[in-house]
Design a protein around this motif. Structure first.
Motif, mmCIF file in Angstrom:
data_model
loop_
_atom_site.group_PDB
_atom_site.id
_atom_site.type_symbol
_atom_site.label_atom_id
_atom_site.label_comp_id
_atom_site.label_asym_id
_atom_site.label_seq_id
_atom_site.Cartn_x
_atom_site.Cartn_y
_atom_site.Cartn_z
ATOM 1 N N PRO A 17 -6.052 0.810 1.184
ATOM 2 C CA PRO A 17 -6.318 1.400 2.507
ATOM 3 C C PRO A 17 -7.056 0.450 3.452
ATOM 4 C CG PRO A 17 -6.832 2.965 0.773
ATOM 5 C CD PRO A 17 -6.598 1.645 0.104
ATOM 6 N N ILE A 18 -7.965 -0.363 2.900
ATOM 7 C CA ILE A 18 -8.678 -1.342 3.741
ATOM 8 C C ILE A 18 -7.693 -2.334 4.329
ATOM 9 C CG2 ILE A 18 -10.343 -3.263 3.698
ATOM 10 C CD1 ILE A 18 -11.959 -1.671 1.637
ATOM 11 N N LEU A 19 -6.780 -2.831 3.499
ATOM 12 C CA LEU A 19 -5.771 -3.782 3.978
ATOM 13 C C LEU A 19 -4.873 -3.154 5.030
ATOM 14 C CD1 LEU A 19 -4.593 -5.593 0.724
ATOM 15 C CD2 LEU A 19 -5.907 -6.543 2.602
ATOM 16 N N GLN A 20 -4.498 -1.929 4.803
ATOM 17 C CA GLN A 20 -3.630 -1.244 5.763
ATOM 18 C C GLN A 20 -4.330 -1.053 7.103
ATOM 19 O OE1 GLN A 20 -2.691 2.157 3.331
ATOM 20 N NE2 GLN A 20 -0.814 1.245 2.542
ATOM 21 N N ARG A 21 -5.632 -0.767 7.069
ATOM 22 C CA ARG A 21 -6.389 -0.627 8.316
ATOM 23 C C ARG A 21 -6.516 -1.960 9.046
ATOM 24 N NH1 ARG A 21 -9.817 2.731 5.201
ATOM 25 N NH2 ARG A 21 -11.396 1.096 5.073
ATOM 26 N N LEU A 22 -6.657 -3.044 8.287
ATOM 27 C CA LEU A 22 -6.770 -4.370 8.909
ATOM 28 C C LEU A 22 -5.464 -4.789 9.579
ATOM 29 C CD1 LEU A 22 -8.808 -6.286 6.143
ATOM 30 C CD2 LEU A 22 -9.620 -5.628 8.411
ATOM 31 N N ASN A 23 -4.346 -4.232 9.071
ATOM 32 C CA ASN A 23 -3.026 -4.507 9.663
ATOM 33 C C ASN A 23 -2.747 -6.004 9.766
ATOM 34 O OD1 ASN A 23 -0.542 -3.693 10.695
ATOM 35 N ND2 ASN A 23 -1.266 -3.789 12.812
ATOM 36 N N LEU A 24 -2.984 -6.731 8.665
ATOM 37 C CA LEU A 24 -2.784 -8.163 8.648
ATOM 38 C C LEU A 24 -1.289 -8.489 8.649
ATOM 39 C CD1 LEU A 24 -5.468 -9.070 5.970
ATOM 40 C CD2 LEU A 24 -5.671 -9.312 8.443
ATOM 41 N N PRO A 25 -0.883 -9.607 9.227
ATOM 42 C CA PRO A 25 0.532 -9.965 9.244
ATOM 43 C C PRO A 25 1.050 -10.202 7.829
ATOM 44 C CG PRO A 25 -0.813 -11.807 9.996
ATOM 45 C CD PRO A 25 -1.725 -10.628 9.912
ATOM 46 N N LYS A 26 2.290 -9.799 7.578
ATOM 47 C CA LYS A 26 2.909 -9.998 6.269
ATOM 48 C C LYS A 26 3.148 -11.490 6.027
ATOM 49 C CE LYS A 26 3.745 -5.639 4.929
ATOM 50 N NZ LYS A 26 3.413 -5.043 3.623
ATOM 51 N N GLN A 27 2.968 -11.897 4.792
ATOM 52 C CA GLN A 27 3.176 -13.285 4.409
ATOM 53 C C GLN A 27 4.575 -13.457 3.795
ATOM 54 O OE1 GLN A 27 0.480 -15.663 4.715
ATOM 55 N NE2 GLN A 27 -0.485 -13.982 5.834
ATOM 56 N N MET A 28 5.055 -14.682 3.831
ATOM 57 C CA MET A 28 6.287 -15.045 3.129
ATOM 58 C C MET A 28 5.898 -15.981 2.005
ATOM 59 S SD MET A 28 8.673 -13.446 4.767
ATOM 60 C CE MET A 28 10.161 -14.247 4.186
ATOM 61 N N HIS A 29 6.415 -15.740 0.785
ATOM 62 C CA HIS A 29 6.026 -16.608 -0.323
ATOM 63 C C HIS A 29 6.984 -17.783 -0.456
ATOM 64 C CE1 HIS A 29 9.247 -15.393 -3.114
ATOM 65 N NE2 HIS A 29 9.090 -14.190 -2.635
#
Length: 319
Positions: free
Chosen positions: A307-319
Motif C-alpha cells: 500500500p505504501i508503494l501504491q500511494r507513492l505511485n512510483l513509475p514502473k521499471q523495465m528489467h
C-alpha cells in the motif's frame, strides 16, 4: 576375461565414490547482489559454516535488476533442494509492484525455507557533506532542491524504498542513482560520485570505522550496537522504521522433505552462539523459524509495504 581382484575392487570403489559425490552435490545459495556487499558477506558466512558442519555449500552471485536476474534463475532451477535463492522484500514483494512484467511469480515460483537474518535500513553519507545527520540533510535538501544524489542497490529494494517513503514524509526529494548491489554504490560514495546511500550496516561498517563515511540515521526503534553513536530517525523527529530481512526460498516444486532438511540444518546453525557472535559483528541479527513462519512474515511485510508503494505511485521499471 575376468578382472584381477584389485581392479574389480577399484571399479566398485570408483562407482561408489561417484554415487556418493552425486548424492553430496553442493547446495548453492544464489545471491541477487554483487560480491562483497553486506548480504553477500552474510551468505558466505552461512555457506562456510554449513560446509564446516558437513553440508557443502557455495555462494553464486547473480546481481542486477533488483534481484530479478537471480530470482528468475532459481525459479527455473532443478527443484531438488540444492539451489536456493537468498530472498528479501524486493524479490518476494516489491518487484511485483515496481516492474511492468516479471519473468517469475513471487507468490508461486518459490516455497519458503526459512528466514535467516534481519537488520535496520540506514542512510550513510560522505564525511565532507555540509550536514552530519538526517535532520541536517532535510534542511539542506529544502534549501538546495535537486542537489543530493542518493544511491541504492536497486529501485525496488527496501534500502531505496524506505528512503523514498521518508522523503515523502519529510517533503524533500533526492536524485536516485541505482546500482547492481550495495558495494558499487558504496564505492561511488567513497569516490564522491554520490552524496548519500540507503544501505545496511554490514557493507559500510569498515568504512564508517575508518572515518570515510558517516551514518546519518538508523531506521529502527533503537540504536545499533555496532554504531551506538549513530542516531535513529525517530530521535531526529521522523517516525519511520524499516527492517531489512533475508531468507532462503527454493523452487516451487522442491519436495517438502528437502525443504525441511535444509530448514533444520540452517536453523541449527542460526542458534549456535559462535555463529550469532560472528553475524552480529558484521551487523546481522540471525533469525530462523519454520517454512510456514517465513511465509507468514513475507505476507505481513507485503501487507505493510505494497500500500505504501501504491500511494507513492512510483513509475514502473523495465528489467
Amino acid at each position: 576375461m575376468r578382472l584381477p581382484k584389485y581392479l574389480g575392487c577399484l571399479v566398485v570403489g570408483l562407482a561408489a565414490f561417484a554415487g556418493a559425490a552425486q548424492a553430496q552435490q553442493a547446495t548453492r545459495i544464489v545471491v541477487p547482489f554483487a560480491a562483497g556487499g553486506g548480504t553477500d558477506q552474510y551468505a558466505r558466512l552461512l555457506a562456510a559454516e554449513l560446509t564446516r558442519q558437513g553440508t557443502q555449500t557455495i555462494v553464486e552471485n547473480k546481481p542486477g535488476a533488483s534481484g530479478i536476474i537471480a530470482a528468475s534463475y532459481v525459479a527455473q532451477a532443478r527443484p531438488d533442494g540444492t539451489t536456493v535463492l537468498l530472498t528479501s522484500l524486493s524479490t518476494l514483494v516489491t518487484n511485483a509492484v515496481m516492474y511492468e512484467k516479471l519473468p517469475y511469480d513471487p507468490a508461486k515460483s518459490f516455497v519458503p525455507v526459512t528466514q535467516i537474518a534481519y537488520q535496520p535500513t540506514i542512510v550513510v553519507g560522505r564525511t565532507d557533506l555540509p550536514y552530519k545527520d538526517i535532520k541536517g540533510m532535510v534542511a539542506y535538501a529544502k534549501a538546495n532542491p535537486g542537489k543530493i544524489n542518493r544511491g541504492s542497490p536497486g529501485a525496488s529494494i527496501l534500502t531505496n524504498l524506505a528512503p523514498v517513503a521518508f522523503e515523502g514524509m519529510a517533503g524533500i526529494s533526492t536524485t536516485h542513482i541505482p546500482f547492481n548491489g550495495d558495494t558499487p554504490g558504496l564505492q561511488a560514495l567513497l569516490g564522491g560520485q554520490i552524496d548519500v546511500q540507503g544501505t545496511s550496516i554490514t557493507g559500510p561498517l569498515s568504512h564508517i570505522r575508518a572515518g570515510k563515511m558517516r551514518v546519518l540515521g538508523v531506521m529502527d526503534a533503537r540504536r545499533m550496537p555496532q554504531m551506538p553513536d549513530a542516531p535513529t530517525f525517530k530521535e531526529q523527529g521522523y517516525d519511520i522504521e524499516a527492517l531489512l530481512w533475508y531468507g532462503l526460498s527454493a523452487p516451487a516444486a522442491t519436495p517438502r522433505g528437502a525443504v525441511e532438511e535444509l530448514n533444520r540444518k540452517v536453523n541449527r546453525l542460526l542458534s549456535d552462539p559462535e555463529f550469532i557472535e560472528r553475524a552480529r559483528a558484521m551487523g546481522m541479527e540471525p533469525r530462523g523459524g519454520t517454512p510456514e513462519q517465513y511465509g507468514q512474515y513475507v505476507q505481513a511485510e507485503a501487507e505493510r509495504w505494497v500500500p505504501i508503494l501504491q500511494r507513492l505511485n512510483l513509475p514502473k521499471q523495465m528489467h
